[in-house]
Scaffold this active site. Structure first.
Site, PDB file in Angstrom:
ATOM      1  N   ASN A   1      -4.301   1.248   1.976  1.00 15.77           N
ATOM      2  CA  ASN A   1      -3.523   1.309   1.422  1.00 15.77           C
ATOM      3  C   ASN A   1      -3.445   1.782  -0.225  1.00 15.77           C
ATOM      4  O   ASN A   1      -4.515   1.222  -0.611  1.00 15.77           O
ATOM      5  CB  ASN A   1      -2.664   0.570   2.046  1.00 15.77           C
ATOM      6  CG  ASN A   1      -3.494  -1.053   2.276  1.00 15.77           C
ATOM      7  OD1 ASN A   1      -3.282  -1.302   0.712  1.00 15.77           O
ATOM      8  ND2 ASN A   1      -4.278  -1.483   2.832  1.00 15.77           N
ATOM      9  N   ARG A   2      -2.096   1.460  -0.725  1.00 12.35           N
ATOM     10  CA  ARG A   2      -2.114   1.497  -2.117  1.00 12.35           C
ATOM     11  C   ARG A   2      -1.861   0.651  -2.610  1.00 12.35           C
ATOM     12  O   ARG A   2      -1.338   0.110  -4.008  1.00 12.35           O
ATOM     13  CB  ARG A   2      -0.674   2.207  -2.644  1.00 12.35           C
ATOM     14  CG  ARG A   2      -0.506   4.253  -1.698  1.00 12.35           C
ATOM     15  CD  ARG A   2       0.322   4.700  -1.590  1.00 12.35           C
ATOM     16  NE  ARG A   2       0.765   4.765  -3.735  1.00 12.35           N
ATOM     17  CZ  ARG A   2       2.136   5.150  -4.223  1.00 12.35           C
ATOM     18  NH1 ARG A   2       2.653   5.270  -3.102  1.00 12.35           N
ATOM     19  NH2 ARG A   2       2.570   5.064  -5.326  1.00 12.35           N
TER      20      ARG A   2
END
Ligand code: CTP
Length: 395
Positions: free
Chosen positions: A208-209
């Site tokens: 994920n970011r």
């Protein structure tokens, strides 16, 4: 900490606003602070040693080559409860950001663990120059509190951000720091940061970011308030924080293991990490060829926060984060009760704006139904607001 807790080291940089620091010194004394002034050699062109000695009633040095037998940089660093640098010029900010130690003031800053408040003053072009912007950001990452300068008229005809703030505004910031300076002394805080990754094969992963910046800011802020901090960092490319123990993990299973190891002895858990909600049923040991990479079977990961919160011991405070793009408040309230949390910071991540950014906005919710709107602030400021709430709950 010295016994008084009121020792301020006032560093003065070589800008015209040095004359305004004379008033700041007086106001600091009015508020009961004991002030030692350390001007940079360049600043003596604006305000000389005699003025500082007369106003402070103390000996004033600016070079490491004066009074050498007393090792002044170490002596001053140990004595200072707080360091205020006002005005901080672009050059002084650059030297601090790069760890230079070429005059007495910069030596003291390197040798001191005291909270540091930087009050920049310079022409708008210099304040907005990318070099200064980058240097300020380095200092903030390292836990320096860098004030925003006032906007207005400068020495020439130019107008913009760069004016030295009023003494009252500087004192207000200092009082905030003093008020919270050691309120987590003796407390253990466990912070998770970043985002877990689940390998698909040796080259690919599900991730994920999350950059880890918010978790690091919380760890840094907690350490600056006296806590013993353990940070579990999942795939963060950020510099280590002085005085904070860091365990690096990659996968959710590794994060789960580290949490289990440190949770029971901690007073506070701040679960900032974005946990991958699912992982491939099986990781391939060989790189999967593209023509066979058409689907990946997944299995759910456990909810680490809900799971660990069930083992909580009395007195522990647990803080969660929520990333939402819709029905924000309803979802966040549900997470507080399902995961048995004391506090939850709700991030609106629509459009991905917060990831990797220095700034954040959202809502801080508590288990009693309280909500505090946080409008566009630095992640460092949010860290302190969140820790203020934690401190209240620990009491
Ligand atoms: N969390 C966790 N383990 C998971 C997923 C989330 O510990 N498997 C934690 C996060 O660290 C965060 C909180 O739970 O503190 C909420 O995470 P979020 O991603 O907002 O919610 P989810 O529970 O994953 O729910 P959803 O993805 O449905 O929004």
């Amino acid at each position: 900490m010295s016994r008084s807790g009121r020792e301020v080291l006032l560093g003065v940089g070589g800008g015209i606003a040095a004359y305004k620091a004379c008033d700041l010194l007086r106001r600091l004394q009015d508020h009961g602070f004991l002030v030692t002034v350390v001007p940079t050699p360049a600043s003596l062109n604006f305000v000389g040693t005699a003025t500082w000695e007369a106003l402070s009633g103390r000996r004033v040095l600016s070079q490491v080559w004066e009074n050498v037998h007393a090792v002044p940089h170490i002596h001053y660093a140990e004595r200072a409860d707080y360091i205020v640098i006002a005005p901080a010029t672009a050059d002084l900010i650059a030297r601090l950001a790069h760890g230079r130690a070429d005059d007495l003031l910069t030596n003291i800053v390197l040798a001191s663990r005291a909270p540091k408040l930087i009050v920049p003053a310079m022409h708008p072009e210099m304040w907005l120059d990318p070099a200064t912007v980058a240097n300020v950001s380095i200092l903030r990452e390292r836990g320096f509190l860098v004030m925003e300068p006032d906007v207005g008229r400068l020495t020439g005809a130019d107008i913009g951000p760069g004016r030295f703030p009023e003494s009252a505004r500087i004192l207000e910031r200092l009082h905030e720091i003093v008020g919270r300076s050691a309120d987590l002394l003796g407390r253990k805080i466990l912070v998770t940061a970043g985002g877990t990754r689940e390998p698909i094969d040796p080259v690919r992963y599900i991730g994920n970011r999350s950059s880890g910046k918010q978790g690091y800011a919380i760890a840094q802020a907690a350490a600056s308030r006296g806590a013993q901090v353990h940070l579990i960092a999942a795939n963060c490319e950020l510099a280590d924080i002085q005085g904070v123990e860091i365990t690096h993990v990659e996968t959710t299973a590794q994060l789960e293991q580290s949490l289990a190891q440190y949770f029971l002895t901690t007073d506070v858990l701040v679960m900032c990490a974005a946990v991958a909600d699912a992982k491939p049923v099986q990781m391939s040991n060989e790189k999967i060829k593209k023509n066979t990479l058409l689907r990946i079977d997944l299995v759910a990961n456990p909810d680490l926060l809900a799971q660990i919160a069930r083992q909580r011991v009395s007195g522990q405070v647990i803080v969660g984060f929520a990333a939402e793009t819709e029905n924000h408040l309803d979802n966040a309230r549900r997470k507080i009760s399902e995961k048995a949390l004391d506090l939850l910071y709700l991030n609106d991540v629509s459009g991905g704006a917060i990831f990797g950014s220095e700034m954040t906005h959202g809502t801080l919710l508590d288990s009693d139904g309280g909500a505090l709107n946080i409008s566009e602030v630095s992640k460092d400021s949010l860290a302190h607001v969140l820790l203020d709430q934690v401190v209240t709950r620990l009491r």
